[in-house]
Design an enzyme around this catalytic site. Structure first.
Site, PDB file in Angstrom:
ATOM      1  N   SER A   1       0.836  -1.214   0.000  1.00 58.58           N
ATOM      2  CA  SER A   1       0.000   0.000   0.000  1.00 58.58           C
ATOM      3  C   SER A   1       0.861   1.250   0.000  1.00 58.58           C
ATOM      4  CB  SER A   1      -0.881   0.066   1.244  1.00 58.58           C
ATOM      5  OG  SER A   1      -1.545  -1.107   1.463  1.00 58.58           O
TER       6      SER A   1
ATOM      7  N   ASN B   1      -3.481   6.194  -2.361  1.00 64.34           N
ATOM      8  CA  ASN B   1      -3.489   6.121  -0.896  1.00 64.34           C
ATOM      9  C   ASN B   1      -3.024   7.411  -0.238  1.00 64.34           C
ATOM     10  OD1 ASN B   1      -4.599   3.672  -0.518  1.00 64.34           O
ATOM     11  ND2 ASN B   1      -2.709   2.592  -0.046  1.00 64.34           N
TER      12      ASN B   1
ATOM     13  N   HIS C   1      -0.605  -2.322  -7.123  1.00 62.59           N
ATOM     14  CA  HIS C   1      -1.423  -1.983  -5.961  1.00 62.59           C
ATOM     15  C   HIS C   1      -2.912  -2.098  -6.306  1.00 62.59           C
ATOM     16  CE1 HIS C   1      -2.854   1.204  -2.901  1.00 62.59           C
ATOM     17  NE2 HIS C   1      -2.877   0.009  -2.372  1.00 62.59           N
TER      18      HIS C   1
ATOM     19  N   GLU D   1      -3.104   0.246  -9.644  1.00 65.61           N
ATOM     20  CA  GLU D   1      -2.083   1.309  -9.632  1.00 65.61           C
ATOM     21  C   GLU D   1      -0.722   0.610  -9.755  1.00 65.61           C
ATOM     22  OE1 GLU D   1      -1.716   3.331  -5.817  1.00 65.61           O
ATOM     23  OE2 GLU D   1      -1.495   5.270  -6.815  1.00 65.61           O
TER      24      GLU D   1
HETATM   25  N1  CAA Z   1     -16.129  -9.027  -2.834  1.00 67.85           N
HETATM   26  C1  CAA Z   1     -16.687  -9.181  -4.040  1.00 67.85           C
HETATM   27  N2  CAA Z   1     -17.772  -8.498  -4.453  1.00 67.85           N
HETATM   28  C2  CAA Z   1     -18.312  -7.621  -3.591  1.00 67.85           C
HETATM   29  C3  CAA Z   1     -17.770  -7.401  -2.304  1.00 67.85           C
HETATM   30  C4  CAA Z   1     -16.640  -8.158  -1.937  1.00 67.85           C
HETATM   31  N3  CAA Z   1     -16.046  -8.014  -0.743  1.00 67.85           N
HETATM   32  N4  CAA Z   1     -18.513  -6.465  -1.681  1.00 67.85           N
HETATM   33  C5  CAA Z   1     -19.473  -6.102  -2.547  1.00 67.85           C
HETATM   34  N5  CAA Z   1     -19.356  -6.796  -3.695  1.00 67.85           N
HETATM   35  C6  CAA Z   1     -20.182  -6.677  -4.905  1.00 67.85           C
HETATM   36  C7  CAA Z   1     -21.605  -7.079  -4.645  1.00 67.85           C
HETATM   37  O1  CAA Z   1     -21.795  -8.457  -4.885  1.00 67.85           O
HETATM   38  C8  CAA Z   1     -22.362  -6.244  -5.665  1.00 67.85           C
HETATM   39  O2  CAA Z   1     -22.260  -6.862  -6.936  1.00 67.85           O
HETATM   40  P1  CAA Z   1     -23.398  -6.636  -8.080  1.00 67.85           P
HETATM   41  O3  CAA Z   1     -23.252  -5.232  -8.538  1.00 67.85           O
HETATM   42  O4  CAA Z   1     -23.012  -7.644  -9.104  1.00 67.85           O
HETATM   43  O5  CAA Z   1     -24.702  -6.927  -7.430  1.00 67.85           O
HETATM   44  C9  CAA Z   1     -21.557  -4.948  -5.715  1.00 67.85           C
HETATM   45  O6  CAA Z   1     -20.245  -5.287  -5.245  1.00 67.85           O
HETATM   46  C10 CAA Z   1     -22.147  -3.874  -4.825  1.00 67.85           C
HETATM   47  O7  CAA Z   1     -22.251  -4.404  -3.528  1.00 67.85           O
HETATM   48  P2  CAA Z   1     -23.433  -4.087  -2.502  1.00 67.85           P
HETATM   49  O8  CAA Z   1     -24.666  -3.724  -3.259  1.00 67.85           O
HETATM   50  O9  CAA Z   1     -23.520  -5.210  -1.526  1.00 67.85           O
HETATM   51  O10 CAA Z   1     -22.897  -2.900  -1.626  1.00 67.85           O
HETATM   52  P3  CAA Z   1     -22.513  -1.436  -2.051  1.00 67.85           P
HETATM   53  O11 CAA Z   1     -23.296  -0.921  -3.187  1.00 67.85           O
HETATM   54  O12 CAA Z   1     -22.516  -0.707  -0.768  1.00 67.85           O
HETATM   55  O13 CAA Z   1     -20.992  -1.577  -2.551  1.00 67.85           O
HETATM   56  C11 CAA Z   1     -18.676  -1.455  -2.175  1.00 67.85           C
HETATM   57  C12 CAA Z   1     -19.992  -2.079  -1.710  1.00 67.85           C
HETATM   58  C13 CAA Z   1     -18.378  -1.908  -3.592  1.00 67.85           C
HETATM   59  C14 CAA Z   1     -17.589  -1.950  -1.233  1.00 67.85           C
HETATM   60  C15 CAA Z   1     -18.825   0.104  -2.122  1.00 67.85           C
HETATM   61  O14 CAA Z   1     -19.192   0.476  -0.831  1.00 67.85           O
HETATM   62  C16 CAA Z   1     -17.574   0.846  -2.510  1.00 67.85           C
HETATM   63  O15 CAA Z   1     -17.246   1.002  -3.669  1.00 67.85           O
HETATM   64  N6  CAA Z   1     -16.845   1.324  -1.489  1.00 67.85           N
HETATM   65  C17 CAA Z   1     -15.578   2.038  -1.682  1.00 67.85           C
HETATM   66  C18 CAA Z   1     -14.467   1.027  -1.740  1.00 67.85           C
HETATM   67  C19 CAA Z   1     -13.133   1.704  -1.819  1.00 67.85           C
HETATM   68  O16 CAA Z   1     -12.965   2.900  -1.755  1.00 67.85           O
HETATM   69  N7  CAA Z   1     -12.106   0.858  -1.902  1.00 67.85           N
HETATM   70  C20 CAA Z   1     -10.731   1.303  -1.914  1.00 67.85           C
HETATM   71  C21 CAA Z   1     -10.173   1.119  -0.539  1.00 67.85           C
HETATM   72  S1  CAA Z   1      -8.519   1.612  -0.438  1.00 67.85           S
HETATM   73  C22 CAA Z   1      -7.635   0.250  -0.786  1.00 67.85           C
HETATM   74  O17 CAA Z   1      -8.122  -0.823  -0.899  1.00 67.85           O
HETATM   75  C23 CAA Z   1      -6.167   0.455  -0.936  1.00 67.85           C
HETATM   76  C24 CAA Z   1      -5.321   0.359   0.234  1.00 67.85           C
HETATM   77  O18 CAA Z   1      -4.134   0.021   0.068  1.00 67.85           O
HETATM   78  C25 CAA Z   1      -5.746   0.774   1.599  1.00 67.85           C
END
Ligand code: CAA
Length: 285
Positions: A120, A191, A141, A153
């Protein structure tokens, strides 16, 4: 070179997602962790994700079985890495631990094998420097949840070759990701911006400016974020966020000082969804 066989080291949150998207793209995958329950946990998450896709009609049961057949879970590093075209390392974000893994790997993998690190924010150049293949070493990443988030990334180390960059970009495309290439710097680009914002939300919480729910609601409804910053920290892991902020603070100074409240959560073991409690309590749901 086309990557056909991938070894993923680390079956946790990110590792199992990376294994899934590689197998989805038709690659042979080994998924290795150091304890059986980590490997089992990773495979169970993949099965759960795929079963959801089958239920939604996005894939057939046969396709799911074939995909699972391409992922081989194991505890044995030699078995996992032998013959790999690329190793994607997703082990804990501690430089010395990562270096130890690369020293071991060097003796196992074929000469052509590329090293992809999913750090990260740690230095790609520093990790690469202890290997005999700094030209074949690059940062890849991913973002959580890996099967959903479209970005990859890619970060070049000081000695990463043009050829390695091109192979990594093609691999990213093949596993369904959009790629951005960034220069090596603490926490890279996404990040640096994202974690600073989440850290600021912890300062706001600690200063009592609003409740956690309202801080998250504010950013969701006011800025169209899909999830609030504090809930996102629980999703990626408060320990992960703290490590990124500590790295930024160490390298770039006081502007990036981690919020005390975030430290307290981590010291209390409230790491987020994975531990059942973080900013929010997930044990009651
Ligand atoms: N694994 C696989 N699929 C998943 C999942 C998971 N853990 N969580 C949700 N999904 C899928 C669902 O099955 C659903 O699929 P469909 O569209 O096919 O139905 C879709 O994603 C949307 O899910 P939900 O309707 O259950 O929930 P939501 O609309 O609230 O979406 C989310 C959940 C996709 C996590 C959304 O909240 C989101 O985009 N959040 C932001 C995530 C983000 O910013 N990530 C970056 C984090 S930083 C990082 O990772 C880097 C680091 O180094 C720290």
């Amino acid at each position: 070179m086309e990557i056909k066989k991938v070894c993923v080291l680390g079956a946790g949150l990110m590792g199992n997602g990376i294994a899934q998207v590689c197998a989805q793209a038709g690659m042979e995958v080994t998924l290795r962790d150091i304890e059986q329950h980590f490997v089992d946990g990773g495979m169970n998450t993949i099965k759960k994700n795929l079963s959801r896709d089958v239920e939604k009609g996005k894939m057939t049961q046969e396709q799911m079985n074939a995909l699972l057949g391409r992922i081989k879970p194991t505890l044995d590093l030699k078995e996992a890495a032998a013959g790999a075209d690329a190793v994607v390392e997703v082990v804990i974000e501690v430089m010395d631990v990562k270096k130890k893994v690369y020293a071991e790997l060097e003796e196992i993998v074929p000469k052509h094998c590329l090293f992809f690190t999913n750090t990260s924010g740690l230095s790609i150049t520093e990790m690469a420097s202890i290997t005999k293949r700094p030209d074949r070493f690059i940062g890849t990443h991913f973002f959580n949840p890996v099967p959903v988030m479209r970005l990859l990334e890619i970060i070049r180390g000081h000695q990463t070759s043009d050829e390695t960059l091109e192979i990594a970009k093609a691999w990213g495309k093949k596993i369904g990701k959009e790629v951005i290439v960034v220069k090596e710097a603490p926490a890279f680009v996404v990040n640096r911006i994202l974690c600073s914002m989440i850290n600021e939300a912890f300062f706001a919480l600690d200063e009592g400016l609003a409740s956690a729910e309202d801080i998250d609601k504010g950013m969701m409804l006011g800025c169209n974020h899909p999830i609030g910053p504090l809930a996102l920290s629980d999703l990626v892991g408060n320990d992960t966020l703290l490590r990124v902020m500590e790295g930024l603070h160490r390298e770039l100074g006081d502007k990036y000082r981690p919020a005390q409240y975030l430290r307290k959560l981590v010291r209390a073991g409230n790491l987020g969804r994975k531990s059942g409690k973080g900013v929010y309590d997930y044990t009651k749901k």
